[in-house]
Enzyme design. Structure first.
Site, short mmCIF file in Angstrom:
data_model
loop_
_atom_site.label_atom_id
_atom_site.label_comp_id
_atom_site.label_asym_id
_atom_site.label_seq_id
_atom_site.Cartn_x
_atom_site.Cartn_y
_atom_site.Cartn_z
N LYS A 1 -9.41 -23.46 -37.33
CA LYS A 1 -9.41 -22.07 -36.84
C LYS A 1 -8.87 -21.98 -35.43
O LYS A 1 -8.31 -20.94 -35.03
CB LYS A 1 -10.81 -21.46 -36.94
CG LYS A 1 -11.91 -22.22 -36.19
CD LYS A 1 -12.13 -21.73 -34.78
CE LYS A 1 -13.19 -22.56 -34.07
NZ LYS A 1 -13.49 -22.09 -32.71
N THR B 1 -12.97 -16.37 -33.41
CA THR B 1 -12.05 -17.08 -32.52
C THR B 1 -10.70 -16.37 -32.42
O THR B 1 -10.05 -16.42 -31.38
CB THR B 1 -11.86 -18.52 -33.02
OG1 THR B 1 -13.14 -19.14 -33.15
CG2 THR B 1 -11.03 -19.34 -32.05
#
Length: 336
Positions: free
Chosen positions: A192, A249
């Site tokens: 990610k 994120t």
């Protein structure tokens, strides 16, 4: 009382130490810089990474690994992923024989393409049931401010996962969930960061929410394809450690990797962005090892490829965008 040692005085290491201390554990925070350790002990806050946030009075810091590890039930590792091997090699002689080693790190090791739990097992010489990982949407500053959050605690031994869950459960604002899928949880956390760099570049170039949504969705598909090749549970990627961590994120201004990508998208050079970044953006180095891991398993990861191109091979953000929009990997016919 459970004794916990947390290695790493960055924002997430300090925050997790705060959680453990407030949850009633005897907690020691290890730092490599004596001046920061002294400041934490004398002021009750971490002035470098969490200024203005009061730490629990029971939390103490030390620069002695032996002192921190003495009698520890849980050894929590929160150092930059590419430094883990060297650091752990130095600390391993002091690790108690029955301690559980816990990784907060979200990276893939350069050169070996090993996940952090694999590095821990190799260097410390411990079985997989003594290694746990913590991952999920864990933006440290929000959690340090006592804003509600949840995380995932993963271990192949369910009893160990539940012990760690109990040690870091802090109602009503920090809720850990257990998972047996260490592979999937670690991959979600590591990859990610790479996708967040790509989203950041797009945002820095002035692109809108449609592009960000496309990147996040296709990024999740990349993570899932790599996870499938490595034997992860596909359900992991639809949960906190997969989609949850990816969304946080990629969308939050508190995300180091997204911010790093934004600066690249605005035209700053890699050297300028590194100089302006105080903490480690794990995706900058891990993107290379993630891509190498994908190629080993014949997994197509086009977003990861262009991130490596922009960060390490001199590709311009504009060229990267053109490549992503013109590429047609097979999974796109299913909308992912």
């Amino acid at each position: 009382m459970t004794k916990t040692a947390v290695f790493g005085t960055g924002s997430w290491g300090t925050t997790f130490a705060m959680i453990l201390a407030e949850a009633g554990n005897e907690t020691v925070l290890w730092g490599r810089r004596p001046e920061l350790v002294s400041a934490i002990n004398s002021t009750g806050e971490n002035p470098d990474y969490l200024p203005g946030i009061a730490l629990p009075g029971s939390l103490r810091a030390t620069d002695s690994a032996a002192e921190a590890l003495d009698g520890a039930d849980f050894v929590v590792l929160a150092v930059p992923s590419q430094t883990l091997r060297g650091n752990l090699d130095t600390w391993r002689e002091h690790i108690p024989g029955d301690a559980v080693l816990v990784s907060l790190m979200k990276g893939i090791e350069l050169g070996t393409t090993k996940r952090m739990s694999e590095v821990i097992r190799e260097v410390a010489g411990v079985p997989e049931e003594r290694v746990a990982v913590v991952s999920g949407p864990n933006l440290a500053k929000e959690i340090a401010q006592r804003q509600p959050a949840a995380t995932v605690v993963a271990c192949t031994d369910e009893a160990v996962a539940k012990r760690l869950q109990d040690a870091c459960h802090l109602p009503p604002w920090f809720r850990p969930y257990t998972n047996l899928d260490v592979v999937g949880v670690e991959l979600g956390g590591a990859v990610k960061n790479v996708i967040a760099l790509a989203v950041g570049v797009a945002v820095g170039m002035g692109m809108g929410d449609n592009v960000a949504a496309m990147m996040i969705t296709r990024g999740l598909a990349e993570i899932s394809r790599l996870g499938a090749a490595l034997g992860a549970d596909p359900h992991t990627f639809s949960g906190l450690a997969g989609m949850g961590d990816l969304v946080a994120t990629c969308t939050s201004p508190l995300s180091r990797n997204r911010t790093f990508g934004e600066n690249l998208g605005r035209g700053m050079t890699l050297e300028e962005v590194i100089a302006a970044t105080r903490q480690t953006a794990e995706g900058v180095k891990s993107c290379e090892s993630v891509l190498e891991l994908a190629r080993k398993h014949d997994v197509e990861m086009p977003i990861t490829e262009v991130v490596v191109g922009v960060v390490h091979d001199g590709m311009s953000p504009g060229e990267a965008g053109m490549l992503l929009m013109s590429r047609s990997p097979k999974p796109e016919r299913y909308g992912v």
